[in-house]
Design a protein around this motif. Sequence first.
Motif, mmCIF file in Angstrom:
data_model
loop_
_atom_site.group_PDB
_atom_site.id
_atom_site.type_symbol
_atom_site.label_atom_id
_atom_site.label_comp_id
_atom_site.label_asym_id
_atom_site.label_seq_id
_atom_site.Cartn_x
_atom_site.Cartn_y
_atom_site.Cartn_z
ATOM 1 N N ARG A 61 0.892 -1.161 0.000
ATOM 2 C CA ARG A 61 0.000 0.000 0.000
ATOM 3 C C ARG A 61 0.929 1.210 0.000
ATOM 4 O O ARG A 61 1.662 1.430 0.956
ATOM 5 C CB ARG A 61 -0.869 -0.034 1.270
ATOM 6 N N ILE A 62 0.927 1.901 -1.107
ATOM 7 C CA ILE A 62 1.893 2.987 -1.255
ATOM 8 C C ILE A 62 1.159 4.318 -1.223
ATOM 9 O O ILE A 62 0.251 4.559 -2.014
ATOM 10 C CB ILE A 62 2.681 2.864 -2.587
ATOM 11 N N GLU A 63 1.569 5.162 -0.308
ATOM 12 C CA GLU A 63 0.949 6.477 -0.189
ATOM 13 C C GLU A 63 2.034 7.534 -0.103
ATOM 14 O O GLU A 63 3.196 7.223 0.134
ATOM 15 C CB GLU A 63 0.086 6.523 1.070
ATOM 16 N N LYS A 64 1.598 8.739 -0.319
ATOM 17 C CA LYS A 64 2.568 9.813 -0.097
ATOM 18 C C LYS A 64 1.968 10.855 0.834
ATOM 19 O O LYS A 64 0.751 10.999 0.959
ATOM 20 C CB LYS A 64 2.990 10.458 -1.432
ATOM 21 N N ILE A 65 2.870 11.528 1.486
ATOM 22 C CA ILE A 65 2.469 12.523 2.480
ATOM 23 C C ILE A 65 2.021 13.796 1.771
ATOM 24 O O ILE A 65 2.638 14.245 0.800
ATOM 25 C CB ILE A 65 3.672 12.862 3.383
ATOM 26 N N ALA A 67 1.691 17.451 2.999
ATOM 27 C CA ALA A 67 1.989 18.258 4.168
ATOM 28 C C ALA A 67 1.075 19.461 4.231
ATOM 29 O O ALA A 67 0.679 20.011 3.205
ATOM 30 C CB ALA A 67 3.444 18.718 4.136
ATOM 31 N N GLY A 71 3.970 22.474 7.342
ATOM 32 C CA GLY A 71 5.014 21.516 7.018
ATOM 33 C C GLY A 71 4.807 20.164 7.674
ATOM 34 O O GLY A 71 5.544 19.230 7.428
ATOM 35 N N LYS A 72 3.780 20.066 8.512
ATOM 36 C CA LYS A 72 3.497 18.780 9.174
ATOM 37 C C LYS A 72 2.634 17.927 8.240
ATOM 38 O O LYS A 72 1.871 18.466 7.437
ATOM 39 C CB LYS A 72 2.724 19.029 10.480
ATOM 40 N N PRO A 73 2.766 16.644 8.355
ATOM 41 C CA PRO A 73 1.942 15.791 7.489
ATOM 42 C C PRO A 73 0.465 15.967 7.812
ATOM 43 O O PRO A 73 0.062 15.919 8.964
ATOM 44 C CB PRO A 73 2.431 14.375 7.831
ATOM 45 N N ARG A 74 -0.324 16.206 6.792
ATOM 46 C CA ARG A 74 -1.748 16.440 7.018
ATOM 47 C C ARG A 74 -2.535 15.197 6.665
ATOM 48 O O ARG A 74 -3.437 14.787 7.358
ATOM 49 C CB ARG A 74 -2.207 17.639 6.196
ATOM 50 N N GLU A 75 -2.190 14.605 5.525
ATOM 51 C CA GLU A 75 -2.900 13.401 5.102
ATOM 52 C C GLU A 75 -2.021 12.650 4.108
ATOM 53 O O GLU A 75 -0.921 13.092 3.770
ATOM 54 C CB GLU A 75 -4.225 13.782 4.432
ATOM 55 N N THR A 76 -2.540 11.542 3.673
ATOM 56 C CA THR A 76 -1.794 10.766 2.673
ATOM 57 C C THR A 76 -2.657 10.596 1.437
ATOM 58 O O THR A 76 -3.884 10.614 1.510
ATOM 59 C CB THR A 76 -1.418 9.380 3.214
ATOM 60 N N PHE A 79 0.098 6.891 -3.933
ATOM 61 C CA PHE A 79 1.327 7.304 -4.579
ATOM 62 C C PHE A 79 1.597 6.381 -5.762
ATOM 63 O O PHE A 79 1.521 5.159 -5.634
ATOM 64 C CB PHE A 79 2.485 7.232 -3.581
ATOM 65 N N ALA A 81 4.394 5.366 -8.196
ATOM 66 C CA ALA A 81 5.839 5.477 -8.367
ATOM 67 C C ALA A 81 6.244 5.692 -9.820
ATOM 68 O O ALA A 81 7.323 6.166 -10.106
ATOM 69 C CB ALA A 81 6.526 4.225 -7.847
ATOM 70 N N SER B 187 4.431 -4.137 1.879
ATOM 71 C CA SER B 187 4.242 -3.356 3.104
ATOM 72 C C SER B 187 3.535 -2.050 2.798
ATOM 73 O O SER B 187 3.379 -1.661 1.645
ATOM 74 C CB SER B 187 5.603 -3.039 3.731
ATOM 75 N N HIS B 188 3.138 -1.413 3.850
ATOM 76 C CA HIS B 188 2.531 -0.096 3.759
ATOM 77 C C HIS B 188 3.659 0.925 3.743
ATOM 78 O O HIS B 188 4.416 1.035 4.703
ATOM 79 C CB HIS B 188 1.598 0.126 4.947
ATOM 80 N N VAL B 189 3.777 1.640 2.626
ATOM 81 C CA VAL B 189 4.869 2.602 2.490
ATOM 82 C C VAL B 189 4.282 4.000 2.370
ATOM 83 O O VAL B 189 3.319 4.223 1.640
ATOM 84 C CB VAL B 189 5.713 2.284 1.231
ATOM 85 N N VAL B 191 5.508 7.681 1.307
ATOM 86 C CA VAL B 191 6.614 8.430 0.713
ATOM 87 C C VAL B 191 6.474 9.894 1.105
ATOM 88 O O VAL B 191 5.381 10.462 1.036
ATOM 89 C CB VAL B 191 6.586 8.293 -0.825
ATOM 90 N N TRP B 192 7.574 10.470 1.529
ATOM 91 C CA TRP B 192 7.587 11.921 1.761
ATOM 92 C C TRP B 192 8.443 12.506 0.644
ATOM 93 O O TRP B 192 9.652 12.404 0.696
ATOM 94 C CB TRP B 192 8.175 12.242 3.128
ATOM 95 N N VAL B 221 -2.678 10.055 9.882
ATOM 96 C CA VAL B 221 -1.576 9.512 9.084
ATOM 97 C C VAL B 221 -0.837 8.494 9.944
ATOM 98 O O VAL B 221 -0.425 8.825 11.049
ATOM 99 C CB VAL B 221 -0.612 10.648 8.682
#
Lengths: 83, 500
Positions: A61-65, A67, A71-76, A79, A81, B187-189, B191-192, B221
Amino acid sequence: MAEGTSDISQISFEDALRALEDVVRKLEGGEVPLDESIDLYERGEKLRLHCQARLDAAQARIEKIVAGPDGKPRETQPFDAAS
Amino acid sequence: MPQPPLFESKGEPEQSGLVARSRRGDNAEPLTITQISASLKRTVEDRFGHVRLRGELSGVKRAASGHLYCALKDDKAVIDGVMWKGAAGALPFVPEDGIEVVATGKVTTYAGRSKYQIVIDSMEIAGEGALLALLEKTRLRLEAEGLFDPARKRALPFLPQTIGVVTSPTGAVIRDILHRLADRFPSHVIVWPVLVQGQGAAEQVANAVRGFSSIERGGKVPRPDLVIVARGGGSVEDLWGFNDEMVVRAIAESTIPIISAVGHETDTTLCDYAADRRAPTPTAAAEIAVPVRSELQAAIDDLAHRKKRCASRPVTLGRERLEARAGRLPRPESLLQAQTQRLDEMAERLKRGLKDRAVQARERLQGDSAKLSGPLLRARWTSARDRLAAARLVPTLPQRRLAGDRQRFDALARLYASLDPEAPLQRGFVLVKDADGRLVRSRTVGATQPLLEVKFADGTLAVVPQAHADPPQPSAPLPPSRKAKRAKSASAAAQDDLFG
């Protein structure tokens, strides 16, 4: 060892695996009295199922932040690739 | 001064006069210091409005205002330098003493102190060697601070639930990581995405590392339990952002274990030193991050199999032990064998004993019965009868003898009666005895006795001879024998009474 921990679901995979190994080694040692070995076997089975569940739950499960303004992570977000 | 003055007026030696005065033909007033300073400033700035200087930094000092003061020097000369806050803030490295740099800027003067200096607009490190020298300096400084202390390293989770990745969202690095994770353990990834090179890269990386650390557990999150900071290979300059102190500190302070995978295996950044684990490549980072699922599955299957095999083991062992003991138990019939045998033997002996006893008895009986034969008995009886018959027992025999005996008895009886010593007492004779009952035959004897007993036919009488009666006895005491007799009978009566 996580021997006394009754709630197996709280044990980490690694500890559960180690506990399972321990159970098997004890059983193989043949030193455990019969009655106790039955309990031990049941515990081993629970540990095995716990480990198995963790393995079965494995899925990518691929997600991205995303912000927030601070600058703090708000949600995902999902993602990709390839992009 | 030995040298003659340039503008010498003949015959006017008062040029070194006490008071300055304007000269003839000279309308130039003396310059003020400000004037000359301003003039110098203009000249210098015009001439050196844009220069690039190569030199070694020394005396680097960052003032509270944010301006950076330093000196640039080579082996013979030194020039002061200043970098205003704005330019200093944009420096991609931390200037340190001893670093060889190329500074670009303009030379200007500082009139207040009769100084000239270069105002640096930008500063670069003078070549890779100098860059590495700076890197080493920074490394030593941070190391001395304890940021790379092995004791700070945290153990990586065996099987992370969520993995944070700080890297560029594009390019091979993230793809390599994701592929390898998928191969080993999907896995649960999270990315930042960050810039990994150039202006602002270090800040973004540092913010991302801190950002992951700041995620609360159980929030919207998910908080990663492992963070990978990754970047592909490149020159030392390309990787420079990962040597930035800000990044190094962010990594060292991270509350989540961090794997650093920056550049190729040969590249080492300060970020690698600060991380809990260094991976030679991004792919290797993924391998370090998670175990191989299929291997774990195999391990669990193996354990399950072994466990199952063990499960019946105690039962089997128990059965074997039971059987071994049961096998050693004597059979029930064998337990009774000895007794049965003894019983049989006793029964046999009893039977035989009884028979033997009967035989023995019969033998004895027969031995005796030989003597008990009829003719023998009869013979004894006959002889007895014969002897009885021979005895010729007739009544006249004893009668005749009886008559004779009676005659002899009568004669003896008569004689006996005539010989009774006390018979004469009937006729008036008496017997005289002494106190002891001895017969007193003469007067001589009698006279010596204190007491005599005279026996008449009808009884005895105690008599005191005259010779002893002289002191007359008050009354003749009863003969002691009689007295004794009476006492005796009395005691007998008492005894009778006792029994009566």
